[in-house]
Write a protein that holds these residues in place. Structure first.
Motif, PDB file in Angstrom:
ATOM      1  N   UNK A 147     -10.073   8.260  38.662  1.00 31.71           N
ATOM      2  CA  UNK A 147     -10.730   9.578  38.772  1.00 31.71           C
ATOM      3  C   UNK A 147      -9.871  10.674  38.140  1.00 31.71           C
ATOM      4  N   UNK A 148      -8.569  10.609  38.390  1.00 30.24           N
ATOM      5  CA  UNK A 148      -7.693  11.629  37.806  1.00 30.24           C
ATOM      6  C   UNK A 148      -7.629  11.461  36.281  1.00 30.24           C
ATOM      7  N   UNK A 151     -10.628  13.042  34.810  1.00 29.04           N
ATOM      8  CA  UNK A 151     -10.515  14.511  34.733  1.00 29.04           C
ATOM      9  C   UNK A 151      -9.647  14.922  33.547  1.00 29.04           C
TER      10      UNK A 151
ATOM     11  N   UNK B   4      -7.442  19.291  43.789  1.00 28.63           N
ATOM     12  CA  UNK B   4      -7.745  18.531  42.569  1.00 28.63           C
ATOM     13  C   UNK B   4      -8.212  17.121  42.890  1.00 28.63           C
ATOM     14  N   UNK B   5      -7.631  16.562  43.938  1.00 29.05           N
ATOM     15  CA  UNK B   5      -8.054  15.212  44.334  1.00 29.05           C
ATOM     16  C   UNK B   5      -9.475  15.262  44.876  1.00 29.05           C
ATOM     17  N   UNK B   7     -11.698  17.485  44.142  1.00 27.49           N
ATOM     18  CA  UNK B   7     -12.584  17.773  43.004  1.00 27.49           C
ATOM     19  C   UNK B   7     -12.905  16.490  42.236  1.00 27.49           C
ATOM     20  N   UNK B   8     -11.859  15.681  42.006  1.00 28.17           N
ATOM     21  CA  UNK B   8     -12.065  14.427  41.263  1.00 28.17           C
ATOM     22  C   UNK B   8     -13.019  13.502  42.023  1.00 28.17           C
ATOM     23  N   UNK B   9     -12.850  13.454  43.339  1.00 27.78           N
ATOM     24  CA  UNK B   9     -13.744  12.601  44.148  1.00 27.78           C
ATOM     25  C   UNK B   9     -15.173  13.118  44.101  1.00 27.78           C
ATOM     26  N   UNK B  25     -13.019  22.095  49.824  1.00 28.73           N
ATOM     27  CA  UNK B  25     -13.124  22.227  48.364  1.00 28.73           C
ATOM     28  C   UNK B  25     -13.903  23.493  47.999  1.00 28.73           C
ATOM     29  N   UNK B  39     -13.388  23.420  37.404  1.00 28.29           N
ATOM     30  CA  UNK B  39     -14.505  22.560  37.841  1.00 28.29           C
ATOM     31  C   UNK B  39     -15.735  22.789  36.956  1.00 28.29           C
TER      32      UNK B  39
END
Lengths: 168, 447
Positions: A147-148, A151, B4-5, B7-9, B25, B39
């Motif tokens: 996932x990272x 991004x 950020x984690x 957001x990624x999820x 978030x 985002x």
């Protein structure tokens, strides 16, 4: 509205409306469904649009209502999703990108600059039904790491597309 | 969880975060414009990447066009339903008025009963399938139970005109007589299903799909009368006989005169008075059904028909589908967006009741196996050169790539049967025609 007008409308606003819905946080697998509904609604009710309101603004309004309806129908986190969508809608991006043909052509060129591993991950992620966990398992990385990486790749591609747009 | 984690999820799966994490978030984005912009930027490129890689999304304009067509069709359908409800209400009011008149008449003068009775027994309007102009073939006499129009499910009253091709369904306790004119009567037994076309000049052609009919045409006819079942065709020029059709056999019993019977194997037999002949159902061809096209038990389908100039008018007609191809290029199709895997199959087939007028029809399929390139269309044709029912079988080897393709530059990689999304049927000859089909399916030949 006749069929000729519909074709023109789709050509002019199709990409923008879909980008708009995606920017509100609508999941990718629902974006086209909502956009389709918005255009079909507009086709049958185009005469309701006041002359002073631009066509795109009006269709976006229909699409926004469709998205809100979707959020509400999901029940869980409905209010929060709607609030988040409103916030994202008013968030100014560093540079607004509409996924039209020229932008997509540029994106394809930017994809060519990635390594084959990176391209493969992106392709598997966006082409099939594989999620980060499944892709991670097959390449020996955690779902969080995939996932990272996604991004990071999106950021990289966005910078590439934006830079190319500024050069032209 | 770091923003950020989270957001990624969330970008990976909109349902991934629990309430607390999602609220955190949202709050983080509302309080941090830089995070919000990041985002928003991710969402923009997310959409663009999806458009590049997911070929299904390249068909968006077409989806909208179809959405417009479908909603037009739904509106048309809704209009028909409203019209039918309105007519029923009118009839209901008519009956109520009749009852009131009858009571009033009874109270005032006995002759009023006649008036009320006449009002009560007036023929009910019958819904005609759209696009078809139908002539009356005779008059119905209901003797017991009820008789329905099998397509519209409207109850037909005693004395109702029976329209050409109209499918009659007699209730389990019912009985009726159809007076065709020229002294011909067809007695319909309980559970009988029959449709009749023609007139005294052209002759009559009736199709018995279930139950039993007793035909009386003892004087000489100017034209032939035919009764067709799934197994036999009975032709007569003056006699009295009974035909019964069920799943196992068709039976013909002749009481006076004689009839000629042709069966599906091409054999012809003259049956004299006093004889009864049973024709057993043919052994079915050695194929199995892989996918029943458009059937409810094979999952949800989107049917495209009954709307616009080019779409065929389709009406369910008992166990068959009646299709009115109104012009060159008229078509109907069934779609499954998710696609069907028919790799283990040998072709398409259906049972077809044509007109034998030489019209060329096409079966078409569209594969969408290669994402990013849109669907690729293939077609095979057959000629309607035989009146009545027959089996049409088109192996995959008969299918060729269409010159015209709907998607822009679809992959030219042959028919990919692992993901077929559309099956269509269309007319390629000028003019119009009404045919019927049933059991349209993807088949596999048995070893």
């Amino acid at each position: 509205m006749d069929d000729v007008a519909l074709e023109r409308c789709l050509q002019q606003h199709g990409d923008a409306v879909r980008s708009y819905l995606c920017g509100m946080g609508v999941a990718l697998d629902m974006v086209d469904d909502l956009a389709q509904e918005a255009f079909v609604d507009y086709y049958f009710q185009a005469d309701r649009r006041p002359e002073e309101v631009a066509e795109l603004v009006w269709i976006k309004g229909i699409a926004r209502n469709k998205a809100r309806g979707l959020f509400r129908s999901r029940g869980r986190q409905a209010a929060l999703r709607e609030r988040f969508a409103r916030h994202l809608e008013h968030t100014a991006c560093p540079s607004a990108l509409v996924a039209d043909d020229s932008m997509l052509d540029q994106l394809v060129r930017c994809l060519d600059r990635l390594s084959s591993d990176e391209r493969e991950v992106l392709e598997r992620y966006y082409t099939g039904d594989e999620g980060a966990a499944s892709i991670g398992a097959s390449i020996g990385r955690s779902a969080a790491a995939v996932r990272m990486a996604m991004m990071r790749l999106r950021d990289q591609l966005r910078r590439c597309v934006t830079a190319a747009g500024q050069q032209t | 969880m770091k923003p950020h984690v989270a957001m990624a999820m969330w970008l990976d799966d909109r349902e991934a975060l629990d309430d607390e994490a999602f609220a955190a978030l949202v709050a983080a984005c509302e309080n941090d414009p830089a995070l919000s912009r990041q985002l928003a930027a991710q969402l923009q490129i997310d959409n663009a990447l999806s458009l590049v890689f997911d070929g299904a999304r390249s068909d968006f304009a077409n989806r909208v066009r179809k959405g417009v067509t479908l909603r037009s069709s739904q509106r048309l359908f809704a209009g028909r339903v409203k019209e039918r409800v309105r007519r029923r209400r009118q009839r209901s009011r008519g009956v109520q008025v009749g009852v009131v008149l009858a009571i009033a008449a009874m109270l005032v003068v006995g002759i009023g009963l006649v008036t009320a009775g006449a009002l009560m027994s007036s023929p009910r309007p019958v819904m005609q399938p759209p696009g078809l102009v139908l002539a009356s073939v005779g008059q119905l006499r209901v003797q017991a139970g009820t008789v329905l129009d099998a397509v519209t499910q409207v109850t037909l009253s005693d004395g109702a005109a029976v329209l050409e091709g109209q499918s009659l369904a007699v209730s389990p306790n019912g009985a009726a007589v159809l007076e065709l004119g020229s002294g011909i009567t067809v007695a319909l037994s309980a559970d009988c299903r029959l449709s009749v076309s023609g007139d005294a000049e052209r002759g009559w052609w009736s199709r018995l799909s279930a139950g039993s009919v007793d035909v009386d045409c003892q004087h000489k006819l100017s034209a032939a009368l035919h009764v067709e079942t799934s197994e036999v065709l009975v032709s007569v020029l003056g006699t009295r006989f009974t035909v019964n059709a069920n799943a196992d056999a068709s039976t013909v019993a002749v009481r006076s005169g004689k009839v000629r019977v042709d069966d599906r194997r091409g054999r012809s037999e003259v049956v004299p008075a006093g004889q009864r002949v049973v024709f057993a159902t043919q052994q079915k061809s050695a194929v199995s059904t892989v996918l029943a096209i458009g059937a409810e038990d094979s999952g949800p389908w989107t049917r495209w028909a009954n709307s616009g100039d080019l779409m065929a008018v389709v009406v369910d007609d008992g166990d068959a589908i009646r299709v009115d191809f109104q012009r060159f290029g008229s078509w109907l199709s069934f779609e499954k967006r998710a696609g069907c895997d028919i790799a283990q199959s040998d072709g398409l087939m259906l049972e077809w009741e044509g007109l034998g007028d030489g019209t060329v029809y096409v079966m078409e399929i569209c594969d969408s196996a290669t994402r990013g390139k849109g669907g690729e269309r293939f077609m095979a044709s057959f000629v309607d050169d035989t009146p009545g029912w027959r089996s049409v079988q088109l192996p995959w080897s008969h299918f060729a790539r269409r010159d015209w393709q709907e998607a822009a530059n679809p992959a030219d990689d042959g028919l990919q049967r692992t993901r077929v999304t559309m099956f269509a049927l269309w007319r390629t000859s000028p003019g119009s025609g009404t045919v019927r089909y049933r059991n349209w399916r993807v088949y596999r030949a048995q070893p």
